[in-house]
Scaffold this motif. Structure first.
Motif, PDB file in Angstrom:
ATOM      1  N   ASN A 188     -26.920   6.413  45.980  1.00  0.00           N
ATOM      2  CA  ASN A 188     -27.888   6.669  47.213  1.00  0.00           C
ATOM      3  C   ASN A 188     -27.128   6.600  48.419  1.00  0.00           C
ATOM      4  N   HIS A 189     -26.606   5.031  48.448  1.00  0.00           N
ATOM      5  CA  HIS A 189     -25.300   4.422  49.501  1.00  0.00           C
ATOM      6  C   HIS A 189     -24.756   5.303  49.927  1.00  0.00           C
ATOM      7  N   SER A 190     -23.745   5.875  48.569  1.00  0.00           N
ATOM      8  CA  SER A 190     -22.515   6.369  48.976  1.00  0.00           C
ATOM      9  C   SER A 190     -23.069   8.224  49.178  1.00  0.00           C
ATOM     10  N   LYS A 191     -24.210   8.651  48.931  1.00  0.00           N
ATOM     11  CA  LYS A 191     -24.699   9.849  49.349  1.00  0.00           C
ATOM     12  C   LYS A 191     -25.100   9.722  50.820  1.00  0.00           C
ATOM     13  N   GLU A 192     -25.313   8.667  51.164  1.00  0.00           N
ATOM     14  CA  GLU A 192     -25.592   8.319  52.832  1.00  0.00           C
ATOM     15  C   GLU A 192     -24.209   8.428  53.294  1.00  0.00           C
ATOM     16  N   ILE A 193     -23.603   7.697  53.233  1.00  0.00           N
ATOM     17  CA  ILE A 193     -22.521   7.586  53.924  1.00  0.00           C
ATOM     18  C   ILE A 193     -21.120   8.861  53.744  1.00  0.00           C
ATOM     19  N   LEU A 194     -21.673   9.311  52.488  1.00  0.00           N
ATOM     20  CA  LEU A 194     -21.320  11.190  52.626  1.00  0.00           C
ATOM     21  C   LEU A 194     -21.527  11.508  53.905  1.00  0.00           C
ATOM     22  N   LYS A 195     -22.821  11.751  54.312  1.00  0.00           N
ATOM     23  CA  LYS A 195     -23.104  12.904  55.326  1.00  0.00           C
ATOM     24  C   LYS A 195     -22.264  12.527  56.186  1.00  0.00           C
ATOM     25  N   ASN A 196     -21.935  11.468  56.944  1.00  0.00           N
ATOM     26  CA  ASN A 196     -21.061  10.957  58.454  1.00  0.00           C
ATOM     27  C   ASN A 196     -19.069  11.284  57.807  1.00  0.00           C
ATOM     28  N   SER A 197     -18.636  11.080  56.716  1.00  0.00           N
ATOM     29  CA  SER A 197     -18.094  10.939  56.114  1.00  0.00           C
ATOM     30  C   SER A 197     -17.170  11.769  55.078  1.00  0.00           C
ATOM     31  N   HIS A 198     -15.981  11.983  55.531  1.00  0.00           N
ATOM     32  CA  HIS A 198     -15.442  12.474  53.756  1.00  0.00           C
ATOM     33  C   HIS A 198     -14.783  11.369  53.015  1.00  0.00           C
ATOM     34  N   ILE A 199     -15.296  11.413  52.278  1.00  0.00           N
ATOM     35  CA  ILE A 199     -14.883  10.435  51.186  1.00  0.00           C
ATOM     36  C   ILE A 199     -14.838  11.152  49.829  1.00  0.00           C
ATOM     37  N   ASN A 200     -13.690  11.059  48.877  1.00  0.00           N
ATOM     38  CA  ASN A 200     -13.555  11.532  47.556  1.00  0.00           C
ATOM     39  C   ASN A 200     -13.846  10.702  46.272  1.00  0.00           C
ATOM     40  N   TYR A 201     -13.333   8.700  46.516  1.00  0.00           N
ATOM     41  CA  TYR A 201     -13.837   8.184  45.380  1.00  0.00           C
ATOM     42  C   TYR A 201     -14.535   6.947  46.428  1.00  0.00           C
ATOM     43  N   PHE A 202     -16.002   7.132  45.850  1.00  0.00           N
ATOM     44  CA  PHE A 202     -16.535   5.899  46.062  1.00  0.00           C
ATOM     45  C   PHE A 202     -16.589   4.884  45.011  1.00  0.00           C
ATOM     46  N   ILE A 203     -16.243   3.548  44.815  1.00  0.00           N
ATOM     47  CA  ILE A 203     -15.416   2.884  44.171  1.00  0.00           C
ATOM     48  C   ILE A 203     -16.198   1.499  44.084  1.00  0.00           C
ATOM     49  N   PHE A 204     -17.083   1.303  42.894  1.00  0.00           N
ATOM     50  CA  PHE A 204     -18.367   0.121  43.186  1.00  0.00           C
ATOM     51  C   PHE A 204     -17.612  -0.983  41.773  1.00  0.00           C
ATOM     52  N   GLY A 205     -18.415  -1.869  41.841  1.00  0.00           N
ATOM     53  CA  GLY A 205     -18.154  -3.120  40.469  1.00  0.00           C
ATOM     54  C   GLY A 205     -19.265  -3.894  40.828  1.00  0.00           C
ATOM     55  N   HIS A 206     -19.890  -4.524  40.281  1.00  0.00           N
ATOM     56  CA  HIS A 206     -21.904  -5.630  40.122  1.00  0.00           C
ATOM     57  C   HIS A 206     -22.161  -5.290  39.372  1.00  0.00           C
ATOM     58  N   ILE A 207     -22.536  -3.882  38.551  1.00  0.00           N
ATOM     59  CA  ILE A 207     -23.042  -3.664  38.028  1.00  0.00           C
ATOM     60  C   ILE A 207     -22.391  -3.417  36.917  1.00  0.00           C
ATOM     61  N   HIS A 208     -21.481  -4.447  35.822  1.00  0.00           N
ATOM     62  CA  HIS A 208     -21.095  -4.194  34.776  1.00  0.00           C
ATOM     63  C   HIS A 208     -21.129  -2.864  34.075  1.00  0.00           C
ATOM     64  N   GLU A 209     -20.861  -1.875  34.903  1.00  0.00           N
ATOM     65  CA  GLU A 209     -21.603  -0.722  33.638  1.00  0.00           C
ATOM     66  C   GLU A 209     -20.777   0.088  33.931  1.00  0.00           C
ATOM     67  N   PRO A 210     -19.443   1.091  32.981  1.00  0.00           N
ATOM     68  CA  PRO A 210     -18.488   1.694  33.586  1.00  0.00           C
ATOM     69  C   PRO A 210     -19.276   3.152  33.778  1.00  0.00           C
ATOM     70  N   LYS A 211     -19.517   4.046  35.420  1.00  0.00           N
ATOM     71  CA  LYS A 211     -20.085   5.013  35.510  1.00  0.00           C
ATOM     72  C   LYS A 211     -19.682   5.921  36.050  1.00  0.00           C
ATOM     73  N   GLU A 212     -18.870   7.198  36.234  1.00  0.00           N
ATOM     74  CA  GLU A 212     -18.527   8.316  36.058  1.00  0.00           C
ATOM     75  C   GLU A 212     -19.720   9.483  37.308  1.00  0.00           C
ATOM     76  N   LEU A 213     -19.759   9.616  38.478  1.00  0.00           N
ATOM     77  CA  LEU A 213     -20.611  10.707  38.698  1.00  0.00           C
ATOM     78  C   LEU A 213     -20.282  11.608  39.268  1.00  0.00           C
ATOM     79  N   GLU A 214     -20.219  12.838  40.156  1.00  0.00           N
ATOM     80  CA  GLU A 214     -19.738  13.993  40.263  1.00  0.00           C
ATOM     81  C   GLU A 214     -20.939  13.899  41.254  1.00  0.00           C
ATOM     82  N   LEU A 215     -20.540  13.392  43.113  1.00  0.00           N
ATOM     83  CA  LEU A 215     -21.570  13.722  43.459  1.00  0.00           C
ATOM     84  C   LEU A 215     -21.284  15.464  44.981  1.00  0.00           C
TER      85      LEU A 215
END
Ligand code: MN
Length: 246
Positions: A188-215
């Motif tokens: 959801n945070h990524s989607k918020e950022i995406l409203k105002n900026s053009h980002i190809n890849y949002f990269i996070f850690g913290h959750i310890h669970e590999p995940k890839e999702l097309e927004l």
């Protein structure tokens, strides 16, 4: 050397120091083996948080340990490899030592950067999930000079013990939080950022669970995973981002 250094790597959540010396040492050696493997190809490396399970720089003293990793990182930065370090919620207390001694580039805020033709948004990810208000209050206290000043006054033998106890208990509490919910918060945070900026890849850690999702067709949410159970990392080259496991 004919090998050209032109690949970019991302990894996070080594949590060195946890859960005990022996287990951490094995993971530290594995992390160093990985760094040796990518060494001929690495142009830049992004360490996206919680590399150390606890870190604090006293005026003249740093916590014992992690010599292999630190040495390996210095070896790389001395050769001109750019290494970016994002403090996580476990290793936020860094005040210049990693820059000065290890040659790292430390980012205390989310980084938006262009690599080749792609735009990246990179940050550890703590404090961005929903319901993080209480956590963020605590985080701004931990980040305050008052808290850091007070912590430095505690003798390291006691201070580090307290911090480790806190880290363990926060992990226990964290263990009760639903990973899916946390991922959702970062998505959801990524989607918020995406409203105002053009980002190809949002990269996070913290959750310890590999995940890839097309927004969107041009934008992906990625959680790198960890180096406790997954040993996952990302490799970026020729505008192509790959999930890999070591
Ligand atoms: Mn974390």
């Amino acid at each position: 050397m004919t090998n050209k250094r032109n690949k970019i790597y991302f990894a996070s959540d080594f949590h060195l120091g946890s859960p005990n010396y022996q287990d951490s040492l094995l993971r530290e050696k594995k992390a160093c083996d990985w760094l040796s493997t990518i060494e001929p190809h690495a142009k830049e490396i992004y360490l996206v948080g919680d590399i150390f399970d606890f870190w604090f720089e006293y005026n003249k003293v740093i916590p014992k340990g992690f010599e292999r990793l630190k040495g390996k990182l210095v070896q790389l930065t001395d050769q001109g490899v750019e290494i970016h370090f994002f403090p996580g919620n476990h290793d936020l207390w860094t005040f210049g030592y990693l820059e000065k001694e290890l040659g790292l580039i430390v980012h205390k805020k989310p980084l938006i950067t262009k690599i080749e033709d792609r735009t990246f948004y990179i940050t550890h990810g703590d404090g961005l999930c929903e319901g993080a208000k209480k956590y963020n209050l605590l985080k701004s206290f931990f980040n305050s000079s008052l808290c850091q000043w007070a912590f430095e006054k505690i003798h390291p033998n006691l201070g580090i013990k307290l911090a480790q106890t806190w880290s363990k208990s926060s992990r226990k509490r964290g263990g009760q939080v639903d990973n899916e919910k946390l991922q959702e918060g970062l998505i959801n945070h990524s989607k918020e950022i995406l409203k105002n900026s053009h980002i190809n890849y949002f990269i996070f850690g913290h959750i310890h669970e590999p995940k890839e999702l097309e927004l969107t067709p041009n934008s992906k949410y990625i959680n790198i995973g960890d180096w406790i159970t997954h040993f996952s990392y990302l490799e970026f080259h020729q505008n192509n981002l790959l999930f890999k496991y070591f």
